[in-house]
Design a protein around this motif. Structure first.
Motif, PDB file in Angstrom:
ATOM      1  N   GLU A  83     -25.822   9.603   6.629  1.00  0.00           N
ATOM      2  CA  GLU A  83     -26.326   8.499   7.449  1.00  0.00           C
ATOM      3  C   GLU A  83     -26.939   7.378   6.602  1.00  0.00           C
ATOM      4  N   LEU A  84     -27.167   7.662   5.293  1.00  0.00           N
ATOM      5  CA  LEU A  84     -27.637   6.587   4.396  1.00  0.00           C
ATOM      6  C   LEU A  84     -26.674   5.401   4.414  1.00  0.00           C
ATOM      7  N   VAL A  85     -25.387   5.688   4.657  1.00  0.00           N
ATOM      8  CA  VAL A  85     -24.402   4.599   4.685  1.00  0.00           C
ATOM      9  C   VAL A  85     -24.668   3.685   5.879  1.00  0.00           C
ATOM     10  N   ASN A  86     -25.075   4.276   7.030  1.00  0.00           N
ATOM     11  CA  ASN A  86     -25.425   3.455   8.191  1.00  0.00           C
ATOM     12  C   ASN A  86     -26.725   2.683   7.949  1.00  0.00           C
ATOM     13  N   GLU A  87     -27.667   3.361   7.304  1.00  0.00           N
ATOM     14  CA  GLU A  87     -29.000   2.761   7.172  1.00  0.00           C
ATOM     15  C   GLU A  87     -29.048   1.707   6.062  1.00  0.00           C
ATOM     16  N   SER A  88     -28.253   1.913   5.019  1.00  0.00           N
ATOM     17  CA  SER A  88     -28.344   1.032   3.846  1.00  0.00           C
ATOM     18  C   SER A  88     -26.997   0.974   3.142  1.00  0.00           C
ATOM     19  N   ALA A  89     -26.015   0.398   3.830  1.00  0.00           N
ATOM     20  CA  ALA A  89     -24.634   0.420   3.308  1.00  0.00           C
ATOM     21  C   ALA A  89     -24.541  -0.277   1.950  1.00  0.00           C
ATOM     22  N   GLU A  90     -25.284  -1.343   1.779  1.00  0.00           N
ATOM     23  CA  GLU A  90     -25.128  -2.131   0.558  1.00  0.00           C
ATOM     24  C   GLU A  90     -26.274  -1.862  -0.417  1.00  0.00           C
ATOM     25  N   GLY A  91     -26.964  -0.717  -0.228  1.00  0.00           N
ATOM     26  CA  GLY A  91     -28.054  -0.323  -1.115  1.00  0.00           C
ATOM     27  C   GLY A  91     -27.955   1.163  -1.424  1.00  0.00           C
ATOM     28  N   GLN A  92     -28.864   1.953  -0.792  1.00  0.00           N
ATOM     29  CA  GLN A  92     -28.896   3.396  -1.067  1.00  0.00           C
ATOM     30  C   GLN A  92     -27.639   4.138  -0.641  1.00  0.00           C
ATOM     31  N   GLY A  93     -26.827   3.492   0.202  1.00  0.00           N
ATOM     32  CA  GLY A  93     -25.604   4.141   0.673  1.00  0.00           C
ATOM     33  C   GLY A  93     -24.387   3.853  -0.198  1.00  0.00           C
ATOM     34  N   TRP A  94     -24.609   3.536  -1.498  1.00  0.00           N
ATOM     35  CA  TRP A  94     -23.479   3.283  -2.411  1.00  0.00           C
ATOM     36  C   TRP A  94     -22.624   4.537  -2.554  1.00  0.00           C
ATOM     37  N   PHE A  95     -21.362   4.363  -2.984  1.00  0.00           N
ATOM     38  CA  PHE A  95     -20.421   5.492  -3.058  1.00  0.00           C
ATOM     39  C   PHE A  95     -20.253   6.024  -4.492  1.00  0.00           C
ATOM     40  N   TYR A  96     -19.813   5.145  -5.406  1.00  0.00           N
ATOM     41  CA  TYR A  96     -19.559   5.634  -6.777  1.00  0.00           C
ATOM     42  C   TYR A  96     -19.729   4.504  -7.785  1.00  0.00           C
ATOM     43  N   ARG A  97     -19.909   4.939  -9.055  1.00  0.00           N
ATOM     44  CA  ARG A  97     -19.960   3.970 -10.163  1.00  0.00           C
ATOM     45  C   ARG A  97     -18.740   4.201 -11.043  1.00  0.00           C
ATOM     46  N   LEU A  98     -18.290   3.128 -11.648  1.00  0.00           N
ATOM     47  CA  LEU A  98     -17.119   3.268 -12.518  1.00  0.00           C
ATOM     48  C   LEU A  98     -17.222   2.335 -13.723  1.00  0.00           C
ATOM     49  N   THR A  99     -16.440   2.662 -14.744  1.00  0.00           N
ATOM     50  CA  THR A  99     -16.269   1.781 -15.899  1.00  0.00           C
ATOM     51  C   THR A  99     -15.037   0.942 -15.623  1.00  0.00           C
TER      52      THR A  99
END
Lengths: 122, 375
Positions: A83-99
């Motif tokens: 539910e972090l994605v609903n609450e903070s999609a562009e903050g705490q609800g991030w998915f992955y980091r990449l190079t």
């Protein structure tokens, strides 16, 4: 620097690395999110290809990588708290980091103002 | 979101939009999938209080004339001759081979029968019935009628507070209606057909009302603090938790009633006498046991399995998921599907394949969610 795709992903770029997630608009369209299927760290993702799947109560939606690269880290907090994605999609609800494999791939993406204008056309 | 071209709008369309309903295409109609609070909040509200659902997309038919019960028995396996006025039955419209064409509610309203069929199948059902309709019987599609469902533990109180009055002296107060009973009521001079029924696993009512009065009735119900509007998304998660099959998904022309776990819809007298479509095949399945069964599946973890996912026992595929998703009251992923009989016993450990991964799942009894009968 933050960029957006027409498929409603965002990417925050910091030098050679970047963080990817779905936009607040996208989470609003999906509704209550109950599961996020994240890529394995070390996996190579390709620009425009499926990198993750986000599942709401109603449906499953593919998430396409905004750029190509190698996944270095995923947001493990989403395993227990999707539910972090609903609450903070562009903050705490991030998915992955990449190079980033090829920083020039960022050139075709939208900046925040362009994305807002794009949302206005829907 | 742009309006969907070619979709029929229902009598409560404007109200749904005012309430913030997100409209989607469903069975050829524009319907609210959710309102502002979202599917999970709407689901949990219905389990705790009362939810108002617009189900006007469903087909409402009336059947009148001498011999109506006998004729219905040539289409469906219920004992309609023994169904008294004011009572209703869940039944199945069957193809000649016993496959399920639709599931429906049949109510004896005294003057005849009131049928409620699925929205996506109503036109096919009408064509099927009209093709077999004998002279002397009248089948009417009540397209001018809306249908509301008020579901949840506080539904009876809300409907009673509304001031719904029985039309005749034999009809009980609305809160005293028994489960699977129906009666005619009056609200502000408007006639209502009210039944104690629903498809959420909760106590509740379904209310048939003319389209012109539907919005006033819905708004009066929503003015009660215990009632909130609930969309199709929560209707689906509620019925899934209740173990209720959805036509077009868990039931199709390729499924027969026994494997679908709906043998209860074949009345005792009909089991003895037969004479309904597909009786040979269906009575054989009752006697010998079906080759596959509709079962409940509880998945480990949080990842849902959706319709179409394959079910496996070791290397062997033994079934397929027909409905699946997140159960908000259960608190995790649940699914229904058809599994080969040797693997269908409660407690059997199986796996469901989702995007190349095998998710552990266990066959569990339906329903997933047991209503707590506090009253």
């Amino acid at each position: 620097m933050r960029y957006y795709t027409q498929q409603d992903e965002w990417i925050e770029v910091d030098g050679e690395t970047a963080t990817v997630g779905i936009t607040d608009y996208a989470q609003g369209q999906l509704g209550d999110i109950v599961f996020v299927d994240l890529p394995e760290p070390g996996r190579t993702v390709e620009k425009g290809k499926e990198a993750a799947v986000v599942e709401s109560v109603k449906t499953a939606a593919d998430v396409y990588s905004p750029v190509s690269g190698t996944v270095t880290e995923v947001n493990t907090a989403l395993a227990d708290n999707p539910e972090l994605v609903n609450e903070s999609a562009e903050g705490q609800g991030w998915f992955y980091r990449l190079t980033l494999a090829d920083p020039s791939e960022l050139e075709g993406l939208m900046d925040p103002a362009a994305y807002q204008a794009f949302l206005g056309t829907r | 979101m742009a309006d969907h071209v070619g979709l029929k709008s229902l009598p409560l369309d404007a109200l749904h939009r005012r309430l913030g309903g997100r409209m989607v295409a469903f069975a050829g109609h524009a319907m609210p999938v959710q309102y502002r609070e979202g599917v999970i909040a709407e689901h949990l509200w219905t389990r705790a209080h009362a939810g108002l659902f617009d189900v006007s997309h469903m087909g409402q038919l009336t059947l009148g004339g001498a011999g109506a019960a006998e004729w219905l028995e040539t289409l469906a396996p219920g004992d309609f001759r023994a169904l008294p006025p004011g009572r209703m039955r869940y039944s199945l419209l069957l193809a000649p081979d016993g496959g399920i064409l639709d599931d429906l509610m049949v109510t004896n309203v005294g003057s005849g029968f009131h049928l409620v069929v699925n929205g996506a199948t109503k036109h096919d059902d009408l064509a099927h019935m009209r093709a077999h309709l004998p002279a002397g019987l009248v089948l009417t599609h009540r397209e001018e009628a809306a249908l509301l469902a008020l579901q949840g533990p506080e539904a009876a109180g809300a409907l009673q507070r509304l001031g719904v009055a029985p039309e005749g002296p034999e009809t009980p107060a609305v809160a005293a209606l028994k489960f699977m009973a129906a009666g005619c009521y009056i609200w502000r001079g408007i006639p209502l057909l009210v039944s104690r029924s629903g498809y959420t696993g909760e106590d509740g009512f379904e209310i048939s009302v003319s389209a012109t009065a539907a919005e006033a009735l819905a708004e009066a119900l929503l003015a009660d603090p215990s009632v909130r509007p609930i969309g199709l998304g929560a209707r689906d998660s509620l019925r899934l938790e209740a173990g209720l099959p959805l036509y077009g998904h868990d039931l199709t022309p390729d499924t027969e009633p026994v494997e679908a776990g709906l043998a209860f819809a074949i009345s005792k007298r009909r089991k003895a006498e037969g004479g309904f479509p597909g009786a040979g095949r269906i009575l054989k399945a009752l006697l010998d046991g079906p080759a596959r069964r509709r079962v409940g599946l509880r998945l480990e973890g949080r990842q849902p399995a959706r319709e179409g996912a394959t079910i496996h026992a070791g290397d062997e595929q033994v079934g397929i998921v027909t409905s699946g998703g997140h159960g908000p009251s259960v608190g995790g992923p649940i699914a229904m599907g058809y599994v080969a009989a040797p693997h269908a016993a409660d407690g059997t450990a199986l796996a469901i394949e989702v995007r190349g991964k095998r998710l552990p799942a266990t066959v569990v009894p339906l329903p997933f969610w047991h209503k707590s009968y506090a009253r």
